[in-house]
Each structure stands twice: as C-alpha cells, then as structure tokens.
Design an enzyme around this catalytic site. Structure first.
Site, PDB file in Angstrom:
ATOM      1  N   LYS A  79      41.495  26.780  42.691  1.00 46.75           N
ATOM      2  CA  LYS A  79      40.703  27.048  43.899  1.00 46.75           C
ATOM      3  C   LYS A  79      40.522  25.750  44.675  1.00 46.75           C
ATOM      4  O   LYS A  79      40.253  24.702  44.078  1.00 46.75           O
ATOM      5  CB  LYS A  79      39.347  27.631  43.491  1.00 46.75           C
ATOM      6  CG  LYS A  79      38.483  28.096  44.653  1.00 46.75           C
ATOM      7  CD  LYS A  79      37.209  28.770  44.152  1.00 46.75           C
ATOM      8  CE  LYS A  79      36.348  29.295  45.282  1.00 46.75           C
ATOM      9  NZ  LYS A  79      35.091  29.922  44.793  1.00 46.75           N
ATOM     10  N   SER A 154      34.280  34.376  46.700  1.00 48.59           N
ATOM     11  CA  SER A 154      35.097  33.512  47.512  1.00 48.59           C
ATOM     12  C   SER A 154      36.392  33.044  46.836  1.00 48.59           C
ATOM     13  O   SER A 154      37.254  32.487  47.517  1.00 48.59           O
ATOM     14  CB  SER A 154      34.282  32.279  47.895  1.00 48.59           C
ATOM     15  OG  SER A 154      33.909  31.561  46.738  1.00 48.59           O
ATOM     16  N   SER A 178      31.510  34.738  42.811  1.00 51.99           N
ATOM     17  CA  SER A 178      32.819  34.410  43.378  1.00 51.99           C
ATOM     18  C   SER A 178      34.006  34.418  42.428  1.00 51.99           C
ATOM     19  O   SER A 178      35.141  34.326  42.875  1.00 51.99           O
ATOM     20  CB  SER A 178      32.762  33.050  44.059  1.00 51.99           C
ATOM     21  OG  SER A 178      32.224  33.217  45.343  1.00 51.99           O
TER      22      SER A 178
HETATM   23  N1  GLN Z   1      29.226  35.744  48.089  1.00 48.99           N
HETATM   24  C1  GLN Z   1      28.264  34.802  47.626  1.00 48.99           C
HETATM   25  C2  GLN Z   1      27.921  33.820  48.718  1.00 48.99           C
HETATM   26  O1  GLN Z   1      28.449  33.953  49.750  1.00 48.99           O
HETATM   27  C3  GLN Z   1      28.758  34.118  46.390  1.00 48.99           C
HETATM   28  C4  GLN Z   1      29.751  33.078  46.650  1.00 48.99           C
HETATM   29  C5  GLN Z   1      30.112  32.274  45.450  1.00 48.99           C
HETATM   30  O2  GLN Z   1      29.878  32.688  44.322  1.00 48.99           O
HETATM   31  N2  GLN Z   1      30.657  31.097  45.703  1.00 48.99           N
HETATM   32  O3  GLN Z   1      27.136  32.954  48.556  1.00 48.99           O
END
Ligand code: GLN
Length: 483
Positions: A79, A154, A178
C-alpha cells in the site's frame, strides 16, 4: 494467466528448491500485470527492472540460504502509505507526488528479508481516508469482480491486486476498516492485527492510536504466513509490543472444540443489507452444524461508534498531517511569505476529503469544543472497549458482517460523505478497542463477494486465523475472475 497458481507456501517451496526461479515468477507477474492492470488500476509506482534485479540476486543465493526464506521469490504489493526507499510513496496524494523516502518501512523490510519481492505500490484513498479508493488523486481502482463497482478502501489497490491475481500477497493498513472492508469487497482475506502487534514504523500516520498494518491474501494460510513475518516488536516503533509471536501456521488446523461465538444484535439490524445478512447467517448456520455455539449478545454502545470514530480519527489526522507544509516533503507552491506558502501548498496538494477531515479535526480540538466533542468521543471509546470486555467474559469471539453492504457502484457516493462514513459501521469498533479482527469470504450474492468478520480479544490472532480456516472449509466459492 495469473501466475498465482498455488499457495504462497507452495510457490516459495518451489523457489527454494530451485524448481522455478524467482526471476520467472516475478517476470510472469509483470507480464500479467501489463495485461490486467489497465482494467483494474490497482497499482501506482512499479519498477520491473528493479524487481527483476532483486529476483536475480535471490536466485544467486546458495540453496542453503534460500531454504531459510519463508517468502522466497514471492511477489508482494505494498500500500502506498508505507514508505519505500526504492519506489516513490505518494499516499494517494498530490502533496507527495514524486516523494522518495530516505528509508523503508519496517514491515516491508521484514518481508524482503524473508525473500518477498515488492512488485508495486498500490492505490489507496488519499492518506487512507475513505472506503472506496475513489479519493485517490491518481484515479479510482475497479473491483475485479465487477469493473463498475468499487473495491472498497482505503486499501482498495492492495485488495484488488490480490483478487485479480497480480500478486499473491499485499500489505495494507487499517484505521477504521481499511484492510477488512476491501478484503470483503474483493472476496479475499484480510486481518487487522491487535494494536501493537505489527510495527507502524514507516507507515504514513493517519490516526496513530488506531492505525495498524496487516496482510491481505487469497487464503487464510497465506494471510497467516505474511502476518507471521511482519509481527513482533520493533525498536523503531515505541507502540509495538514486546509480546512473543506464536507460530500461526503450525496452529492453523488445530481443532476448535467448544468454541463460543457472540452474535451481537447491533450488527445484524438496521443499516445492514438483507442479502449480506443472509449470506453471513448462512455461514453461522453451517458452523453450528460443526459444533460451534452461537450466543446472542448485546453491545449497546455500537450505535455511537461511527460518530466517535469520525471525531477521533480526524482529530489525530489534523495533527499528523500538519507535517505536510510544503517545506519538508513533496509539493511546494512558492509564495512571498511562509503562511501563504503553507496555504497554497495545502490547498493545491490535498484533496477535498482530506481537507474536510483536517478542518473537522481542528474544529473538534479547538478551545470550547474540545470537551464537547473530543473528550466525549474518548468516553465513547472507553465504553466500546468495555462492551467487548463484557462480551469476552461470555464468548471467545464476536462475529459480524465485515461491511454493511455489497460493493457499491463507482461514483454512487461521491457527493455523500455521510453515506461513505456509514460503510465503516462494522469495522471501526475493533480499531477503537485496539482488538484484532479478520475478514474472510462468507459467500457471494449476485456474483459479488460478501465478507464475514471475526473480532477477538487482544493477541488472539491465532484463534481468529483458525476460525477463518474453518469458514473456508464450509463456504463454497466461485473461481477467481478471469480478466
Ligand atoms: N473508511 C475509514 C476512514 O475513512 C477507514 C479508513 C482506514 O481504515 N484507513 O477513515
């Protein structure tokens, strides 16, 4: 054809014994990437020459040394919020375009030390903020099961790359879901480890008290193998724990007798798509037949989790992201004075969602609002932790859907941040409580994957993986998409 044709253990074994070379594995990987990447857009920086050079070096190692490598020659996707010395790191943001880190994240180093070969960095929502990978300034990633839908986020690039068969393993990060939500949307396995299990050194911080790095893979066994390699104390991360790491692989098939699973009402009610619920409940039925007992439980503070998360995560983000000022890293938009330089750089370098979070975070931390928002959210966090403590007095694990819905259409939530935030309703609690949580494929509905989530007490990754293995045995899954 995808070069991912065997378990990671099996592929590494063939490299170790010289049946195949790391070079042939990596080169077939790139050949396949060239064919499918234009359809999926899961990847950012990649450098075939460099990867091939690393594969050559591995092939030249004496057999006795190669034998020791748990991930010998295994292609790995990382990532793009994990920094790497030899590939650019952007975090999906304009503000870090072309940024080259002077060091490599500990997790990546550990995987490389075991013979893994990084083939690419993967797409993500800018700084990890999102649930669909649509908030990347480098364009969205498509779900390999249906190109018109999102892969989740994400870590959507990592999940899509693995589901598409571009690499058997990927690293992701999970602040509020995410790893687990994209794993669910792409029909693969992903685990968010206990807070402190895995080093965050070299992970670009989003919300430091919630962030954890973890693996994504096609099977529980592959996931266990990568988790094994990246787990354990790291002197470079003060929040990584001095806890022994069990042998996850050796334990995988140990029978699970008398397992008690808590089924919290709050995760199976309003807001959960009926099809998702049906698929998950079907798995629970099958597990009952295998002797697992299901206990209905209450986790009364779940309803406040998303609100608390969207106060705490932006609060931490507003502080973490203040380092991107146009002076130290990446983009700089010149101006006559320093304040204007900050303003212009951030205005041009950060996308709408990131700016929304920074503003929200700054607001909830500001004088007069701190007690009203930030402190109250911290109290909710403590209550959610207590819900889990109570649950674990009664049951070994808690089970929920991984996401409240099926993978949604690209663009369908672009103008509705609130709806996007609600995608995290099943996953944020584990981050708030610091607990490990695993998503495994539960089945398919209208050709789209559904994930089932298992949350355990701190340091229970071994148990989660064993349950995941059991789920794999009772779920019938279609062949991987042909791309
Ligand atoms: N969707 C969540 C956010 O936007 C989690 C994102 C994540 O785990 N990095 O914060």
């Amino acid at each position: 054809m995808s070069p991912v044709d065997d378990s990671v253990k099996g592929m590494a074994e063939r490299v170790k014994t010289g049946q195949i070379s790391a070079q042939s594995l990596v080169s077939s990987c790139f050949q396949y990437i060239r064919q499918v990447e234009p359809k999926v857009h899961a990847l950012l920086a990649h450098d075939e020459e460099l990867a091939m050079e690393k594969a050559r070096a591995l092939d030249r190692l004496p057999l006795s040394e190669r034998r020791e490598l748990r991930l010998a020659g295994i292609p790995l996707v990382v990532k793009d919020n994990l920094v790497t010395e030899d590939l650019d790191t952007t975090a999906g943001s304009r503000i870090l375009e072309g940024f080259r880190s002077p060091y490599t994240a500990s997790v990546v180093k550990r995987a490389e030390e075991q013979g893994a070969i990084v083939v690419a960095k993967s797409n993500l929502d800018e700084f990890g903020m999102g649930s669909s990978t649509e908030h990347s300034v480098y364009g969205p990633t498509m779900n390999p099961w249906d190109f018109s839908r999102v892969p989740g986020g994400s870590s959507g690039g990592s999940a899509a790359a693995v589901a598409a068969g571009m690499a058997p393993l990927a690293l992701g990060s999970d602040t509020g879901g995410s790893i687990r939500q994209p794993a669910a949307f792409c029909g693969i396995v992903g685990i968010k480890p206990t807070y402190g299990r895995v080093s965050r050194y070299g992970l670009i911080a989003y919300a430091s008290s919630l962030d954890q790095v973890g693996p994504l893979a096609r099977t529980v066994e592959d996931t266990a193998l990568l988790l094994q390699v990246i787990s354990g104390h790291d002197p470079l991360d003060a929040t990584s724990a001095q806890m022994p790491v069990p042998d996850y692989l050796a334990q995988l098939d140990r029978p699970l007798q008398g397992l008690r699973v808590g089924v919290p009402r709050e995760y199976f009610g309003d807001g959960i798509d009926a099809n998702v619920k049906m698929v998950v409940e079907d798995v629970l039925e099958r597990l009952k037949q295998e002797g697992v007992s299901m206990v209905e439980i209450d986790m009364p503070h779940t309803q406040y989790a998303v609100a608390a998360y969207y106060l705490l995560a932006p609060a931490e983000a507003s502080s973490n992201l203040s380092r991107f000022d146009g002076v130290r890293y990446g983009l700089r938009v010149p101006a006559g004075d320093l304040r204007t330089l900050y303003q212009r750089t951030r205005a041009q370098g950060m996308g709408d969602e990131v700016r929304r979070r920074v503003l929200l975070g700054t607001h909830v931390l500001s004088a007069g609002y701190y007690d009203q928002y930030y402190v109250r959210a911290q109290k909710v966090r403590a209550l959610i932790r207590r819900d889990f403590e109570r649950a674990f007095e009664q049951v070994d694990l808690v089970v929920t859907p991984s996401a409240p819905e099926l993978p949604f259409a690209l663009g369908s939530r672009a103008d509705d941040p609130m709806k996007m935030y609600l995608s995290d309703i099943c996953t944020v609690t584990a981050n708030l409580a610091g607990l490990p949580a695993l998503s495994v494929p539960a089945g398919f509905e209208s050709g789209l994957p559904v994930g089932i989530q298992w949350i355990g007490p701190a340091w229970s990754e071994d148990l989660l993986l064993r349950v995941g293995r059991m789920v794999e045995r009772v779920v019938v899954r279609p062949p991987w998409p042909k791309l």
